[in-house]
Scaffold this active site. Structure first.
Site, PDB file in Angstrom:
ATOM      1  N   GLY A  32      74.662  91.392  40.566  1.00 27.81           N
ATOM      2  CA  GLY A  32      73.771  91.709  41.694  1.00 27.81           C
ATOM      3  C   GLY A  32      73.084  90.493  42.298  1.00 27.81           C
ATOM      4  O   GLY A  32      73.151  89.374  41.797  1.00 27.81           O
ATOM      5  N   ALA A  40      70.186  88.811  40.152  1.00 26.79           N
ATOM      6  CA  ALA A  40      70.714  87.916  39.118  1.00 26.79           C
ATOM      7  C   ALA A  40      71.171  86.609  39.761  1.00 26.79           C
ATOM      8  O   ALA A  40      70.840  85.517  39.290  1.00 26.79           O
ATOM      9  CB  ALA A  40      71.871  88.593  38.390  1.00 26.79           C
ATOM     10  N   ASP A  94      80.045 100.846  32.866  1.00 23.11           N
ATOM     11  CA  ASP A  94      79.539 102.007  33.593  1.00 23.11           C
ATOM     12  C   ASP A  94      78.326 102.490  32.798  1.00 23.11           C
ATOM     13  O   ASP A  94      78.468 102.892  31.634  1.00 23.11           O
ATOM     14  CB  ASP A  94      80.652 103.068  33.637  1.00 23.11           C
ATOM     15  CG  ASP A  94      80.141 104.404  34.161  1.00 23.11           C
ATOM     16  OD1 ASP A  94      78.926 104.524  34.401  1.00 23.11           O
ATOM     17  OD2 ASP A  94      80.971 105.325  34.302  1.00 23.11           O
ATOM     18  N   ASP A 133      56.429  91.883  37.631  1.00 22.10           N
ATOM     19  CA  ASP A 133      55.964  91.923  39.020  1.00 22.10           C
ATOM     20  C   ASP A 133      55.966  90.468  39.464  1.00 22.10           C
ATOM     21  O   ASP A 133      55.146  89.674  39.002  1.00 22.10           O
ATOM     22  CB  ASP A 133      54.544  92.506  39.073  1.00 22.10           C
ATOM     23  CG  ASP A 133      54.027  92.585  40.493  1.00 22.10           C
ATOM     24  OD1 ASP A 133      54.367  91.691  41.301  1.00 22.10           O
ATOM     25  OD2 ASP A 133      53.284  93.523  40.815  1.00 22.10           O
ATOM     26  N   HIS A 134      56.900  90.114  40.347  1.00 24.60           N
ATOM     27  CA  HIS A 134      57.065  88.681  40.626  1.00 24.60           C
ATOM     28  C   HIS A 134      55.839  88.051  41.291  1.00 24.60           C
ATOM     29  O   HIS A 134      55.654  86.849  41.256  1.00 24.60           O
ATOM     30  CB  HIS A 134      58.354  88.413  41.424  1.00 24.60           C
ATOM     31  CG  HIS A 134      58.272  88.742  42.885  1.00 24.60           C
ATOM     32  ND1 HIS A 134      58.349  90.023  43.368  1.00 24.60           N
ATOM     33  CD2 HIS A 134      58.126  87.958  43.967  1.00 24.60           C
ATOM     34  CE1 HIS A 134      58.261  90.003  44.682  1.00 24.60           C
ATOM     35  NE2 HIS A 134      58.124  88.762  45.077  1.00 24.60           N
ATOM     36  N   LYS A 169      53.374  84.013  41.026  1.00 25.99           N
ATOM     37  CA  LYS A 169      53.105  83.112  42.161  1.00 25.99           C
ATOM     38  C   LYS A 169      51.929  82.192  41.861  1.00 25.99           C
ATOM     39  O   LYS A 169      50.923  82.628  41.284  1.00 25.99           O
ATOM     40  CB  LYS A 169      52.821  83.930  43.431  1.00 25.99           C
ATOM     41  CG  LYS A 169      54.067  84.603  44.014  1.00 25.99           C
ATOM     42  CD  LYS A 169      53.752  85.277  45.340  1.00 25.99           C
ATOM     43  CE  LYS A 169      54.927  86.108  45.815  1.00 25.99           C
ATOM     44  NZ  LYS A 169      55.768  85.465  46.807  1.00 25.99           N
ATOM     45  N   ASP A 227      56.500 100.400  47.534  1.00 33.66           N
ATOM     46  CA  ASP A 227      57.225  99.131  47.449  1.00 33.66           C
ATOM     47  C   ASP A 227      56.284  97.937  47.232  1.00 33.66           C
ATOM     48  O   ASP A 227      56.626  96.992  46.542  1.00 33.66           O
ATOM     49  CB  ASP A 227      58.016  98.932  48.754  1.00 33.66           C
ATOM     50  CG  ASP A 227      58.986  97.755  48.687  1.00 33.66           C
ATOM     51  OD1 ASP A 227      59.691  97.644  47.673  1.00 33.66           O
ATOM     52  OD2 ASP A 227      59.032  96.951  49.646  1.00 33.66           O
ATOM     53  N   HIS A 270      52.361  94.936  43.702  1.00 31.53           N
ATOM     54  CA  HIS A 270      51.839  93.615  44.094  1.00 31.53           C
ATOM     55  C   HIS A 270      50.373  93.664  44.550  1.00 31.53           C
ATOM     56  O   HIS A 270      49.541  92.885  44.090  1.00 31.53           O
ATOM     57  CB  HIS A 270      52.685  93.018  45.213  1.00 31.53           C
ATOM     58  CG  HIS A 270      54.163  93.052  44.961  1.00 31.53           C
ATOM     59  ND1 HIS A 270      54.697  92.863  43.711  1.00 31.53           N
ATOM     60  CD2 HIS A 270      55.229  93.251  45.782  1.00 31.53           C
ATOM     61  CE1 HIS A 270      56.028  92.942  43.789  1.00 31.53           C
ATOM     62  NE2 HIS A 270      56.366  93.184  45.029  1.00 31.53           N
ATOM     63  N   LYS A 301      56.244  95.588  57.189  1.00 28.42           N
ATOM     64  CA  LYS A 301      57.446  94.869  57.614  1.00 28.42           C
ATOM     65  C   LYS A 301      57.305  94.587  59.111  1.00 28.42           C
ATOM     66  O   LYS A 301      56.591  95.285  59.823  1.00 28.42           O
ATOM     67  CB  LYS A 301      58.688  95.734  57.394  1.00 28.42           C
ATOM     68  CG  LYS A 301      58.878  96.200  55.947  1.00 28.42           C
ATOM     69  CD  LYS A 301      59.669  95.219  55.143  1.00 28.42           C
ATOM     70  CE  LYS A 301      59.982  95.719  53.744  1.00 28.42           C
ATOM     71  NZ  LYS A 301      60.291  94.646  52.811  1.00 28.42           N
ATOM     72  N   LYS A 324      55.358  85.843  58.323  1.00 29.81           N
ATOM     73  CA  LYS A 324      55.208  86.039  56.887  1.00 29.81           C
ATOM     74  C   LYS A 324      53.839  85.502  56.496  1.00 29.81           C
ATOM     75  O   LYS A 324      53.529  84.338  56.750  1.00 29.81           O
ATOM     76  CB  LYS A 324      56.307  85.248  56.165  1.00 29.81           C
ATOM     77  CG  LYS A 324      56.142  85.166  54.667  1.00 29.81           C
ATOM     78  CD  LYS A 324      56.579  86.438  54.001  1.00 29.81           C
ATOM     79  CE  LYS A 324      56.352  86.403  52.506  1.00 29.81           C
ATOM     80  NZ  LYS A 324      56.558  87.714  51.897  1.00 29.81           N
TER      81      LYS A 324
HETATM   82  C1  BG6 Z   1      59.555  93.112  46.876  1.00 32.42           C
HETATM   83  C2  BG6 Z   1      59.747  94.244  47.836  1.00 32.42           C
HETATM   84  O1  BG6 Z   1      58.954  93.561  45.696  1.00 32.42           O
HETATM   85  O2  BG6 Z   1      58.725  92.126  47.477  1.00 32.42           O
HETATM   86  C3  BG6 Z   1      60.339  93.751  49.145  1.00 32.42           C
HETATM   87  O3  BG6 Z   1      60.628  95.212  47.268  1.00 32.42           O
HETATM   88  C4  BG6 Z   1      59.514  92.618  49.706  1.00 32.42           C
HETATM   89  O4  BG6 Z   1      60.427  94.816  50.099  1.00 32.42           O
HETATM   90  C5  BG6 Z   1      59.258  91.548  48.648  1.00 32.42           C
HETATM   91  O5  BG6 Z   1      60.231  92.060  50.782  1.00 32.42           O
HETATM   92  C6  BG6 Z   1      58.266  90.513  49.163  1.00 32.42           C
HETATM   93  O6  BG6 Z   1      58.174  89.471  48.228  1.00 32.42           O
HETATM   94  P1  BG6 Z   1      57.758  88.011  48.685  1.00 32.42           P
HETATM   95  O7  BG6 Z   1      57.703  87.218  47.431  1.00 32.42           O
HETATM   96  O8  BG6 Z   1      58.817  87.542  49.644  1.00 32.42           O
HETATM   97  O9  BG6 Z   1      56.438  88.125  49.388  1.00 32.42           O
END
Ligand code: BG6
Length: 483
Positions: free
Chosen positions: A15, A18, A87, A178-179, A183, A236, A241, A337, A342
């Protein structure tokens, strides 16, 4: 750095996540020596790839994200990768996966350590967790599992998923990622709050009027219409976040910065989260959908999106707590969105004070998370050649060189998983509270939809979202600082 022996199994090895994030991050950790001779990675996905093909993909992923690399390192790193066509619903495949993992464990002396990574469509998480348990895929050393978001789509489904995962893993073995918590500027919130008397001493409801969290994106839903229809902005971005950021902004001071104490302080705060009622939701919450233009699709025209969709691509609202240093202070959020740009930022708005000069703005503290990493505080001073007060920014910035050293969020968080540091991951008890809050809003919006006279604001693309979001404030003296 200590070398950590492990066999890692990535569900979703072919994917996008990854390829773009995990392989480059693992390579950096390999270059630093955290994983080196004693690791193997099994990528699984449905496609009929070979080990060699996966290794080619891994090596492409490294080249795409690194300017200069030592080709021998890339080759050696990629040689640790193995592929299994899998699978997720087929029991037999877990049996062969277990055998492959055991075989690699012996070959690489991985000491029975297993790291599972769920990097595929969330609808499969539960099935995978159940099979890991039924087929006893866990090893005799440490066992950890990383689960991508979304963790469920409401409290009930999150509880079900948690049950499936906890059948094989204890809470301290589960890393809900949670990325945003990886940050740089999000990790800066606690040091900023607790090491500066200047800031710590005003961080209370006597001095802070409100806090505003904006996570705005220029992009639309792109090719993710299908997923997004099941999610919307609230699930989302807000459930994870935005709530993580808000929790860091409002939690009480932890006793120290151990993972346990940080989570304890977070939980103390979240126990006092106010779940809004229907009336408050009407007043302080807004949703919207981006409209089209001559050159862009409206959300409802995007591929895999229902033409009558009520899914929100914008959400704004208010969060409040009854405890913690800023108890009662409104924390406003918005995310959407197709914004004008950004921009991920936090604005802390201080209350006005009486002063002998008459009109003067109060101070704002702004933490910009993306695209810049900086903090600035608006400060008043004297004008030079005429009477009156002028306003300037005090800035805290990073040099280009410093910024180039900031690791990607995934690298940071994967590192934390390897060294078993759960500080920047979501615990179940936190997640539960977030869902309780989100469910309240989703329910109210669902009822509105079902009443038949729902009119979801459509907003112009590449502006500031729906104008209705300018009216969610508690008082007429409040407005969005970033506009
Ligand atoms: C993700 C969402 O968790 O975070 C996306 O599923 C979103 O829809 C993204 O675009 C935004 O992350 P960042 O790090 O680009 O602000």
């Amino acid at each position: 750095m200590k070398n950590i022996p492990v066999v890692m199994i990535i569900f979703g090895g072919s994917g996008d996540l990854a390829h773009r994030k995990l392989y480059p991050a693992l390579f950096n950790l390999y270059e630093q020596g955290l994983i080196h001779d004693n690791f193997a990675v099994i990528g699984t996905a449905r496609r009929p790839w070979s080990h060699e093909y996966l290794r080619g993909q891994v090596s492409d992923a490294i080249h795409e994200t690194h300017d200069e690399v030592d080709e021998n390192d890339v080759k050696d790193f990629a040689s640790h990768f193995y592929y299994q066509s899998h699978d997720v619903t087929n029991v037999e495949h877990y049996v062969t996966l277990k055998e492959l993992a055991q075989d690699l464990d012996d070959r690489y002396c991985a000491q029975g350590n297993r790291l599972f990574y769920m990097a595929m469509a969330p609808r499969f998480f539960g099935t995978i967790a159940t099979h890991i348990n039924d087929q006893h895929l866990t090893g005799s050393g440490f066992n950890r599992i990383v689960v991508e978001k979304p963790f469920g789509r409401d409290l009930a489904s999150a509880e079900e998923l948690n049950k499936q995962i906890t059948a094989s893993f204890k809470e301290d073995e589960i890393f809900r990622i949670d990325h945003y918590l990886g940050k740089e500027m999000v990790q800066n919130i606690l040091p900023l709050r607790f090491t500066n008397p200047l800031i710590k001493n005003i961080w209370n409801s006597d001095n802070i009027k409100n806090i505003q969290v904006t996570l705005a994106e220029r992009l639309g839903v792109e090719a993710r219409g299908g997923y997004y229809e099941t999610s919307g902005a609230l699930r989302d971005m807000v459930q994870n976040h935005i709530f993580q950021i808000i929790t860091l902004l409002a939690m009480p001071e932890p006793e120290n910065i151990s993972a346990d104490n940080i989570h304890k302080a977070k939980q103390e705060l979240l126990d006092s989260l106010i779940i809004p009622d229907a009336e408050e939701i009407k007043k302080h919450f807004v949703r919207g959908q981006y409209a089209g233009s001559d050159t862009t699709f409206a959300y409802k025209q995007e591929p895999n999106v229902d033409e009558n969709s009520t899914t929100e691509t914008f959400a704004a609202g208010e969060v409040k707590f009854t405890k913690g240093p800023i108890a009662g202070v409104p924390i406003y959020f918005r995310t959407g969105k197709e914004f004008k740009e950004k921009k991920n930022r936090i604005d802390i708005v201080l209350k006005h004070i009486n002063n002998p000069y008459g009109r003067a703005h109060s101070n704002n503290i702004t933490i910009e998370i993306d695209p810049k990493s900086e903090i600035y505080i608006t400060i008043n001073g004297k004008r030079i050649s005429e009477p009156g007060i002028r306003r300037e920014n005090l800035e805290y910035t990073f040099s280009k060189e410093e910024l180039s050293q900031v690791p990607d969020g995934y690298e940071r968080l994967l590192h934390d998983v390897f060294v078993n540091d759960s500080t920047n991951f979501t615990h179940w008890s936190e997640l539960k509270r977030y869902w309780e809050y989100i469910d309240a809003i989703e329910d109210a919006w669902k009822q509105e939809n079902e009443s038949g006279n729902v009119d979801i604001p459509q907003y112009l693309p590449y502006r500031m979202g729906p104008k209705e979001a300018n009216h969610i404030f508690e008082s007429a003296t409040e407005h969005w600082i970033y506009e």
